[in-house]
Design a protein around this motif. Structure first.
Motif, PDB file in Angstrom:
ATOM      1  N   ARG A 500      28.738  30.063  18.341  1.00 38.51           N
ATOM      2  CA  ARG A 500      27.465  30.805  18.313  1.00 38.51           C
ATOM      3  C   ARG A 500      26.346  29.950  18.900  1.00 38.51           C
ATOM      4  O   ARG A 500      25.512  30.434  19.684  1.00 38.51           O
ATOM      5  CB  ARG A 500      27.155  31.194  16.859  1.00 38.51           C
ATOM      6  N   ALA A 501      26.308  28.658  18.521  1.00 37.13           N
ATOM      7  CA  ALA A 501      25.271  27.762  19.033  1.00 37.13           C
ATOM      8  C   ALA A 501      25.448  27.500  20.530  1.00 37.13           C
ATOM      9  O   ALA A 501      24.467  27.415  21.278  1.00 37.13           O
ATOM     10  CB  ALA A 501      25.303  26.445  18.259  1.00 37.13           C
ATOM     11  N   LEU A 502      26.694  27.389  20.969  1.00 32.56           N
ATOM     12  CA  LEU A 502      26.965  27.222  22.408  1.00 32.56           C
ATOM     13  C   LEU A 502      26.472  28.427  23.196  1.00 32.56           C
ATOM     14  O   LEU A 502      25.889  28.286  24.276  1.00 32.56           O
ATOM     15  CB  LEU A 502      28.465  27.014  22.640  1.00 32.56           C
ATOM     16  N   LEU A 503      26.712  29.601  22.662  1.00 33.56           N
ATOM     17  CA  LEU A 503      26.297  30.817  23.350  1.00 33.56           C
ATOM     18  C   LEU A 503      24.776  30.921  23.402  1.00 33.56           C
ATOM     19  O   LEU A 503      24.214  31.392  24.390  1.00 33.56           O
ATOM     20  CB  LEU A 503      26.877  32.042  22.620  1.00 33.56           C
ATOM     21  N   LYS A 504      24.103  30.447  22.359  1.00 29.89           N
ATOM     22  CA  LYS A 504      22.641  30.484  22.344  1.00 29.89           C
ATOM     23  C   LYS A 504      22.058  29.591  23.432  1.00 29.89           C
ATOM     24  O   LYS A 504      21.013  29.913  24.010  1.00 29.89           O
ATOM     25  CB  LYS A 504      22.131  30.059  20.961  1.00 29.89           C
ATOM     26  N   ASP A 505      22.732  28.450  23.714  1.00 30.29           N
ATOM     27  CA  ASP A 505      22.343  27.551  24.805  1.00 30.29           C
ATOM     28  C   ASP A 505      20.884  27.124  24.674  1.00 30.29           C
ATOM     29  O   ASP A 505      20.110  27.213  25.624  1.00 30.29           O
ATOM     30  CB  ASP A 505      22.582  28.232  26.158  1.00 30.29           C
ATOM     31  N   ALA A 506      20.501  26.667  23.475  1.00 30.44           N
ATOM     32  CA  ALA A 506      19.124  26.235  23.236  1.00 30.44           C
ATOM     33  C   ALA A 506      18.974  24.759  23.583  1.00 30.44           C
ATOM     34  O   ALA A 506      19.914  23.983  23.446  1.00 30.44           O
ATOM     35  CB  ALA A 506      18.758  26.466  21.780  1.00 30.44           C
ATOM     36  N   PRO A 507      17.779  24.331  24.018  1.00 30.57           N
ATOM     37  CA  PRO A 507      17.595  22.919  24.412  1.00 30.57           C
ATOM     38  C   PRO A 507      17.541  21.957  23.234  1.00 30.57           C
ATOM     39  O   PRO A 507      17.701  20.758  23.418  1.00 30.57           O
ATOM     40  CB  PRO A 507      16.251  22.937  25.151  1.00 30.57           C
ATOM     41  N   VAL A 508      17.282  22.460  22.011  1.00 32.51           N
ATOM     42  CA  VAL A 508      17.234  21.608  20.821  1.00 32.51           C
ATOM     43  C   VAL A 508      18.354  22.021  19.879  1.00 32.51           C
ATOM     44  O   VAL A 508      18.536  23.214  19.608  1.00 32.51           O
ATOM     45  CB  VAL A 508      15.871  21.711  20.101  1.00 32.51           C
ATOM     46  N   LEU A 509      19.104  21.052  19.379  1.00 36.13           N
ATOM     47  CA  LEU A 509      20.255  21.326  18.528  1.00 36.13           C
ATOM     48  C   LEU A 509      20.100  20.599  17.194  1.00 36.13           C
ATOM     49  O   LEU A 509      19.776  19.407  17.165  1.00 36.13           O
ATOM     50  CB  LEU A 509      21.538  20.865  19.227  1.00 36.13           C
ATOM     51  N   LEU A 510      20.323  21.321  16.100  1.00 33.89           N
ATOM     52  CA  LEU A 510      20.268  20.744  14.756  1.00 33.89           C
ATOM     53  C   LEU A 510      21.636  20.891  14.115  1.00 33.89           C
ATOM     54  O   LEU A 510      22.156  22.007  13.998  1.00 33.89           O
ATOM     55  CB  LEU A 510      19.206  21.452  13.900  1.00 33.89           C
ATOM     56  N   LEU A 511      22.211  19.756  13.698  1.00 34.72           N
ATOM     57  CA  LEU A 511      23.528  19.758  13.052  1.00 34.72           C
ATOM     58  C   LEU A 511      23.362  19.255  11.622  1.00 34.72           C
ATOM     59  O   LEU A 511      22.964  18.106  11.400  1.00 34.72           O
ATOM     60  CB  LEU A 511      24.515  18.858  13.806  1.00 34.72           C
ATOM     61  N   ASP A 512      23.649  20.123  10.658  1.00 37.99           N
ATOM     62  CA  ASP A 512      23.451  19.774   9.249  1.00 37.99           C
ATOM     63  C   ASP A 512      24.805  19.506   8.598  1.00 37.99           C
ATOM     64  O   ASP A 512      25.443  20.412   8.066  1.00 37.99           O
ATOM     65  CB  ASP A 512      22.721  20.908   8.529  1.00 37.99           C
ATOM     66  N   GLU A 513      25.278  18.257   8.686  1.00 41.88           N
ATOM     67  CA  GLU A 513      26.537  17.858   8.066  1.00 41.88           C
ATOM     68  C   GLU A 513      27.678  18.794   8.465  1.00 41.88           C
ATOM     69  O   GLU A 513      28.432  19.281   7.633  1.00 41.88           O
ATOM     70  CB  GLU A 513      26.393  17.809   6.546  1.00 41.88           C
ATOM     71  N   ALA A 514      27.793  19.033   9.769  1.00 43.98           N
ATOM     72  CA  ALA A 514      28.699  20.069  10.262  1.00 43.98           C
ATOM     73  C   ALA A 514      30.169  19.743  10.062  1.00 43.98           C
ATOM     74  O   ALA A 514      31.022  20.616  10.200  1.00 43.98           O
ATOM     75  CB  ALA A 514      28.426  20.323  11.746  1.00 43.98           C
ATOM     76  N   THR A 515      30.510  18.491   9.760  1.00 46.09           N
ATOM     77  CA  THR A 515      31.931  18.147   9.597  1.00 46.09           C
ATOM     78  C   THR A 515      32.212  17.517   8.236  1.00 46.09           C
ATOM     79  O   THR A 515      33.298  16.982   8.018  1.00 46.09           O
ATOM     80  CB  THR A 515      32.379  17.154  10.693  1.00 46.09           C
TER      81      THR A 515
END
Length: 589
Positions: A500-515
């Motif tokens: 979903r985030a890849l498809l959004k293709d936004a210049p700023v990315l926030l990862l909240d403990e994704a793994t």
């Protein structure tokens, strides 16, 4: 001297609780409203014509010849008109009720999802859903039934009183004695009933909120074998709800009974006097019959008004609760003239002496004089103990909250100058617990960019290492994922969120403990997807895993809302401070 005037807040709530708040929703459907009024006028006229038709039948329907046919034909025609007009009135007002409640629900839902994160932190979702459903259902009955009965009863009461005076002024004067006696208990009981009705609706909302919370955590309940405990809690909430409702029903029944007894007691007394007039020959039997019917119609309408008044008091409690929500204003709003985002957006982030307190914890700062600069395209990992303020940094960037002091800038422009919706379009978030919807896999990925084509959705899934397991689902990308993505594993849900985030293709990315909650195999697949996602983007990562931290350009160590150290992994380990302790506890096995 004591001030006995009511405080401003209750006066304001009382004003909001008025059912006049419904009028703008009714006015949108002027055609239906007008058709209902016309049908109401025709049915009320037919109702008020019945006693005259009965008088003709009594006085002339037994005299033989054509009078019989004429009298009974007139009575039948009035009955047919009454039936058709009543059916039309029911149709128009019921449809009006459905449309008004649908509009109200739509506006309330749109308002709720537009309110800021602070509001949703303060309120339980189950209670909000209760207001959206149970309280709205009350208003459906008000418009679809109670309002119609009220207006019809008012018309028939006024019409009956006029016709009582036309039929027999002397008896009509006597009948007027019963009306003040009937209105008195209604007025006295109305205010008390409104308070009880509001309390009753609150208890229903409490039970609904408890049920929603428990069903949302049903696996936890079952894992701890707490089904009997939760049943007990819900039954206790239901008992409180029923007890409050019993109090309301008892009060409502008492008011209705007193009003009807007084009205019909007065009617019986008046009829007793009229019967003497018939015996004395000063009034015909048909005239008395006409007077009796008008008295019954008027008395029945007053009794209906008593019941309607009680229902309106109950509904005004529900409308007051809805009006409170509609009166809520979001604290995070767009400026009158929002500044457009820079094109292209480079993604430079700057916190300058930012301080922030959550409203629920005003004495404990979440961020305290926090300053941080992130260059465009840089990846910065935020690490620190629980409660250090890491998630608050992401919340402020998304403008879920505004800082109490200091400024937060994107490409050198304060975030408060942007429209929050446009700002959030330029930021992609991959949370620790992905929010998946009970729809298809393709729709869940497309949530990042609604206008994306099927091929773009599949390309994002392939880049997120999700294509293989999606192809194996029964209906592929069209497979329903279940509530909160229950048909997928944790790692699969995470990869859907990354797609979903890849498809959004936004210049700023926030990862909240994704793994943080994944097994080794899932983490490897997710990590590969994250590396593709982070390329060329300004990235802030809340990290608990060593692999994520090592790939960051810079590590920022936070504690109690402040930055206590920053640098590379090797530099921070060499300092042997908080980071080295966290690394020993969390990162290094």
């Amino acid at each position: 001297m004591n001030d006995t005037s009511p405080p401003a807040a209750p006066r304001r709530l009382q004003k909001l609780g008025s059912l006049k708040t419904l009028w703008p929703f009714v006015r949108r459907h002027g055609g239906l409203f007008s058709a209902w009024l016309i049908a109401l006028a025709v049915s009320s006229t037919a109702t008020l014509s019945l006693p005259m038709a009965v008088k003709q039948m009594i006085d002339h329907g037994f005299s033989g010849g054509g009078e019989i046919n004429r009298a009974f034909s007139l009575l039948f025609v009035v009955a047919v008109v009454l039936a058709l007009a009543t059916a039309a009135r029911f149709f128009f007002v019921s449809l009006l009720g459905e449309k008004v409640v649908a509009d109200l629900r739509g506006q309330l839902y749109a308002h709720l999802i537009g309110l800021d994160a602070g509001f949703h932190d303060r309120n339980r979702s189950g209670e909000l859903v209760s207001r959206l459903t149970a309280d709205s259902e009350l208003l459906r009955s008000v418009i679809g039934s109670t309002m119609s009965v009220a207006l019809r009863s008012i018309v028939t009461v006024v019409g009956s009183m006029v016709m009582l005076f036309v039929t027999s002024p002397r008896l009509a004067v006597y009948s007027l004695i019963g009306i003040p006696l009937a209105v008195l208990p209604i007025v006295l009981g109305a205010r008390r009933l409104q308070k009880i009705s509001r309390a009753s609706q609150d208890r229903v909302a409490d039970a609904n909120a408890l049920a929603a919370e428990t069903l949302g955590a049903v696996h936890t309940v079952q894992a701890h074998a707490r089904e009997p405990y939760e049943r007990g809690r819900f039954e206790a909430a239901l008992k409180v709800s029923v007890a409050t409702a019993r109090h309301r029903i008892r009060t409502q029944s008492f008011v209705t009974a007193i009003a009807i007894v007084l009205v019909f007691g007065a009617i019986v007394a008046v009829l007793w006097s009229g019967a003497h007039d018939v015996v004395n020959g000063s009034m015909s039997a048909g005239t008395l019959g006409q007077f009796v019917l008008y008295a019954l119609i008027g008395g029945g309408s007053v009794g209906a008004l008593a019941e309607v008044w009680n229902e309106l008091q109950r509904a005004s409690g529900g409308m007051g609760r809805i009006a409170e929500l509609l009166d809520e204003s979001p604290r995070i709003t767009a400026p009158a003239q929002p500044r457009p985002l820079p094109m292209p957006l480079r993604g430079g982030i700057r916190f300058e002496h930012v301080s922030f307190h959550y409203p629920q914890r005003p004495d404990q700062p979440a961020l305290d004089d926090f300053s941080l600069s992130v260059a465009p395209g840089e990846t910065v990992a935020l690490v620190g103990p629980s409660g250090a303020g890491k998630s608050t940094v992401l919340s402020l960037l998304l403008r879920f909250h505004d800082p109490d002091a200091g400024s937060l800038q994107l490409d050198g422009i304060d975030l408060r100058q942007f429209d929050p919706a446009q700002l959030r379009q330029s930021i992609a978030l991959v949370p620790q617990q992905p929010a998946l919807f009970a729809s298809s896999a393709a729709d869940n990925i497309r949530y990042g960019r609604l206008e994306a084509s099927d091929e773009e959705v599949r390309a994002a899934a392939r880049a997120a290492e999700a294509d293989d397991f999606l192809q194996q689902l029964p209906d592929g990308y069209d497979s329903d994922l279940g509530e909160r993505g229950a048909r997928l594993s944790g790692g699969q849900q995470q990869r859907i969120a990354i797609a979903r985030a890849l498809l959004k293709d936004a210049p700023v990315l926030l990862l909240d403990e994704a793994t943080s909650a994944l097994d080794a195999q899932s983490e490897r697949a997710v990590q590969q997807a994250l590396e593709r996602l982070m390329q060329g983007r300004t990235t802030l990562v809340i990290a608990h895993r060593l692999a994520t931290v090592l790939k960051a350009d810079r590590i920022v160590v936070m504690d109690q809302g402040r930055i206590v150290a920053q640098g590379t992994h090797a530099e921070l380990l060499a300092q042997d401070g908080l980071y080295a302790e966290l690394a020993r506890l969390q990162f290094i096995e």
